[in-house]
Design an enzyme around this catalytic site. Structure first.
Site, mmCIF file in Angstrom:
data_model
loop_
_atom_site.group_PDB
_atom_site.id
_atom_site.type_symbol
_atom_site.label_atom_id
_atom_site.label_comp_id
_atom_site.label_asym_id
_atom_site.label_seq_id
_atom_site.Cartn_x
_atom_site.Cartn_y
_atom_site.Cartn_z
ATOM 1 N N HIS A 428 70.064 44.619 -9.047
ATOM 2 C CA HIS A 428 68.745 45.046 -9.498
ATOM 3 C C HIS A 428 67.658 43.983 -9.410
ATOM 4 C CE1 HIS A 428 65.876 47.605 -11.284
ATOM 5 N NE2 HIS A 428 66.644 48.246 -12.111
ATOM 6 N N TYR A 542 62.282 54.714 -23.018
ATOM 7 C CA TYR A 542 61.859 53.912 -21.867
ATOM 8 C C TYR A 542 61.827 54.798 -20.633
ATOM 9 C CZ TYR A 542 61.908 49.890 -18.618
ATOM 10 O OH TYR A 542 61.607 48.962 -17.647
ATOM 11 N N THR A 555 57.577 47.061 -12.158
ATOM 12 C CA THR A 555 57.601 48.222 -13.042
ATOM 13 C C THR A 555 56.828 47.945 -14.325
ATOM 14 O OG1 THR A 555 59.652 47.515 -14.137
ATOM 15 C CG2 THR A 555 59.868 48.961 -12.203
#
EC number: 2.3.1.21
Length: 733
Positions: A428, A542, A555
């Site tokens: 990630h 979230y 993000t």
């Protein structure tokens, strides 16, 4: 998305000592280093533009213009042969001369350019992420926290926020503004380092995420053939990235470009462990991939004398690996578990046993590979007498596998199953899901519609029988390195994950949009209703929103649990009015997050500065310790439009998912496919008695159907009870 897990557990490790001047110097030093990294990237991109051409014109066309201008100046002639003078004389007689000027400008632009925009053509035109005012961020935070706090809790938090805004906040803000002036993006480098690379827990499940194959179709049942086409498609994508031939990604339905910086480290990239922080290593090129099969590691060369092997040749080489009867060497089979466990033990093992000699050379082959390929000896997919259960097992296999048959440190790993099904697992830190989804969408479409297969399921093309066989990697792993605790940690984590994947077919975005409602807002409010019914209350939620409208943007968090959504959930059986308010509120929250007016990244960076300054903020500490019990993300599909889903409805992709963020919460990924389907990936942990992925999936389906029935029923009117409903605090629930 999965980054919420690290954000909750975020602990800053630097504790400076000394007088205030020294502390400020350390903060300024970090800001300086951020700027240096940004300028290095700028210089590199400038060099690439000079070499590859400057959009919209190529170097040769600009050279021609310069030579022509110099020649004109020297010869004192009119290169337009009187055209310019004629235009000047007649310009005042033209009524709509502004339009004519625009036409002339566009014509000249077309003459100067014969090429389409390159992948990075718009990078320098993207704005920098702005630093929001402290007052606005604090105000938005308090609004988002209201439905989650009792009256005394909210009063206390309001007091803490006021003290922070009036005192320490302004001091921290000055440093952030200084960084924003110097660095390309005031968030992204700190976000990558402190949220991802400094995390010391396992990245498997907690950070990595997965992507699935087509839902209904498997292009070929031949494992080696599927691997051959998949590897070819990925390398063709890499070629397009290297040559910048991919079209710049834009906001869907607009001409607004998005930042493409995340593509730079897509291939030839590995995360390597450290004591306090990991490091992302990227190589400019790699002519081989690393392959794992039945406990053995291989290096597979994908180029021969500068030529990319054909899909049929790659299939041939993969089949050689599948047919290789040699057993794993001692310690080789479960070596990959080191990348699945805690990061510090992996670093220590690497330093002790893999920093020199044959082990280092073999490890280098894995880490320097273009990407990692696992030839799995299991069958997966929606098949057999239990298709729903098999989908869940398919998700778990891609998320963690056997904990040792993936290399979780690679930028992404491809999994090819025995029955031809495929999938990927992505690390990630280097990029977010939309970037990987773009890669995977291209791979699936190229595999099925461009490369294709023969009637018997094999790759097309010829085979050079003189190809050298794939190279077995050699290891000399001592017994103390074989009894690794990493596998124990990883196995416990994997066994605790409860995954549930289901296609919701009752309706899709087509029917939702007919109601003039945002599909994303519809789903998010449905998730709030489902969670309320499942757990009896609301939680901090979230939702990942991209900030790629800005240079090097990643993000921002959309706090989906709002006053308006909670008010609707409580009154869902009475009216439609509150849904409209909640939907409009969610869309506004999403827009603010996309345009740099979010809450959490600003507060995160303020917290980082406070730690460099050696000061504590009770407000920031409390805000960043709040658990995200519902972490959600929408994965985009059809970003490239390589095929038409209407004409090929069987080639629907399942999308992908991620692990739960909180031990007592849910992770939910959803993919809006076509007009009539929404795919959901739900995850939780077996160790929590209050969560159940299957149960929550049922609640999601029921919530969406109930909201649709409420909105679609023309007899459903806004009642006085609904009109009087007001957002309530946690105490009033």
């Amino acid at each position: 998305m999965a980054e919420a897990h690290q954000a909750v557990a975020f602990q800053f490790t630097i504790t400076p000592e000394g007088i205030d001047l020294q502390l400020s110097h350390q903060a300024l030093n970090q800001i300086f280093l951020s700027g240096v990294r940004s300028w290095k990237k700028r210089v590199s991109r400038m060099r690439n533009r000079v070499i590859k051409g400057v959009y919209p014109a190529s170097p040769s066309s600009w050279l021609f213009v310069v030579i022509a201008i110099l020649a004109t100046m020297y010869m004192r002639s009119d290169p337009s042969m009187g055209l310019i003078k004629m235009i000047q004389q007649t310009k005042n007689n033209i009524t709509h001369y502004n339009n004519d000027d625009n036409f002339l400008s566009q014509t000249l632009l077309r003459l100067l350019s014969s090429r389409k925009p390159l992948l990075y053509s718009y990078q320098t035109s993207l704005p920098h992420l702005p630093v929001p005012p402290i007052k606005d961020t604090v105000s938005r935070y308090l609004t988002s926290a209201r439905p989650l706090l009792t009256d005394p809790e909210f009063e206390r938090m309001t007091k803490l926020a006021g003290q922070f805004e009036a005192n320490l906040g302004n001091r921290l803000q000055r440093y952030l503004r200084l960084k924003a002036l110097w660095a390309t993006n005031y968030v992204s480098d700190w976000w990558e380092e402190y949220i991802y690379l400094r995390g010391r827990g396992p990245i498997m499940v907690n950070s990595n995420y997965y992507g699935m194959d087509f839902l209904y179709v498997t292009p070929t049942p031949v494992q080696a053939a599927r691997a051959g086409n998949t590897i070819t498609a990925l390398l063709l994508y890499r070629r397009k990235v290297n040559r910048e031939e991919l079209k710049p990604v834009r906001v869907p339905g607009t001409v607004i470009p998005l930042c493409a910086a995340q593509c730079e480290r897509m291939f030839n990239t590995t995360r390597t462990p450290g004591v306090e922080t990991d490091v992302l290593q990227h190589w400019q090129d790699s002519e081989f991939v690393a392959v794992y099969h039945r406990g053995r590691f291989f290096r597979l060369w994908v180029y021969l004398a500068g030529r990319l092997l054909s899909p049929r040749e790659l299939e041939h080489q993969i089949q050689r690996i599948l047919d290789d009867p040699s057993p794993p060497q001692p310690g080789e089979e479960k070596l990959g578990a080191l990348t699945a466990g805690e990061r510090v033990p992996w670093f220590q093992m690497r330093e002790r046993h893999f920093s020199s000699g044959i082990n280092k050379r073999s490890l280098d082959c894995i880490e320097r590979a273009a990407f990692f390929v696992t030839l799995d000896d299991e069958e997966q997919g929606m098949r057999g007498e239990d298709p729903a259960g098999n989908l869940d097992r398919y998700a778990k296999s891609l998320l963690h596998g056997k904990c040792y048959d993936r290399w979780f440190d690679k930028s992404f790993s491809i999994v090819i199953y025995k029955n031809g099904k495929s999938g990927l697992n992505a690390e990630h830190s280097w990029a977010d899901a939309p970037t990987v989804a773009h890669l995977w969408e291209y791979t699936l479409a190229t595999d099925a519609f461009q490369l294709g297969y023969t009637e018997d399921g094999h790759c097309k093309g010829d085979v050079d029988r003189s190809l050298p066989p794939p190279q077995r990697l050699a290891w000399d792993i001592p017994s103390e390195a074989q009894a690794s605790s990493s596998l124990v940690v990883a196995q416990a984590l994997a066994d605790d994950v409860d995954c549930h994947v289901f296609p919701f077919r009752d309706f899709g975005k087509g029917r939702i949009k007919k109601l003039r409602v945002s599909p994303d807002a519809f789903i998010q409010i449905g998730l709030q209703l489902a969670y309320f019914r499942d757990r009896g209350g609301f939680c901090l939620t979230y939702e990942a929103s991209m900030t790629r409208l800005f240079r090097e943007g990643r993000t921002e968090t959309v706090r989906s649990c709002s006053n308006e959504s909670s008010a609707f959930v409580r009154a869902v059986d009475q009216c439609r009015h509150l849904f409209r308010l909640a939907s409009e509120r969610h869309q506004n929250l999403y827009r603010m997050a996309m345009t740099g007016a979010g809450i959490d990244r600003h507060l995160f960076c303020l917290y980082v500065v406070s730690k460099y300054l050696g000061v504590d903020s009770p407000f920031l500490k409390e805000v960043l310790s709040e658990p995200w019990r519902l972490s959600t993300s929408q994965t985009p599909v059809q970003q490239m439009e390589l095929f038409d889903l209407k004409n090929h409805p069987d080639f629907i992709s399942l999308g992908g998912g991620f692990g739960p963020v909180a031990d007592d919460g849910y992770g939910v990924s959803y993919i809006i496919v076509g007009e009539d389907m929404i795919n959901f990936h739900v995850s939780s942990k077996h160790s929590c008695s209050e969560t159940d992925s299957h149960r929550f999936g049922v609640q999601i389906s029921k919530a969406l159907q109930d909201i649709m029935n409420l909105l679609a029923d023309p007899k459903s009117q806004t009642t006085s009870k609904c009109q009087q409903a007001q957002p309530q605090s946690k105490k009033q629930l």
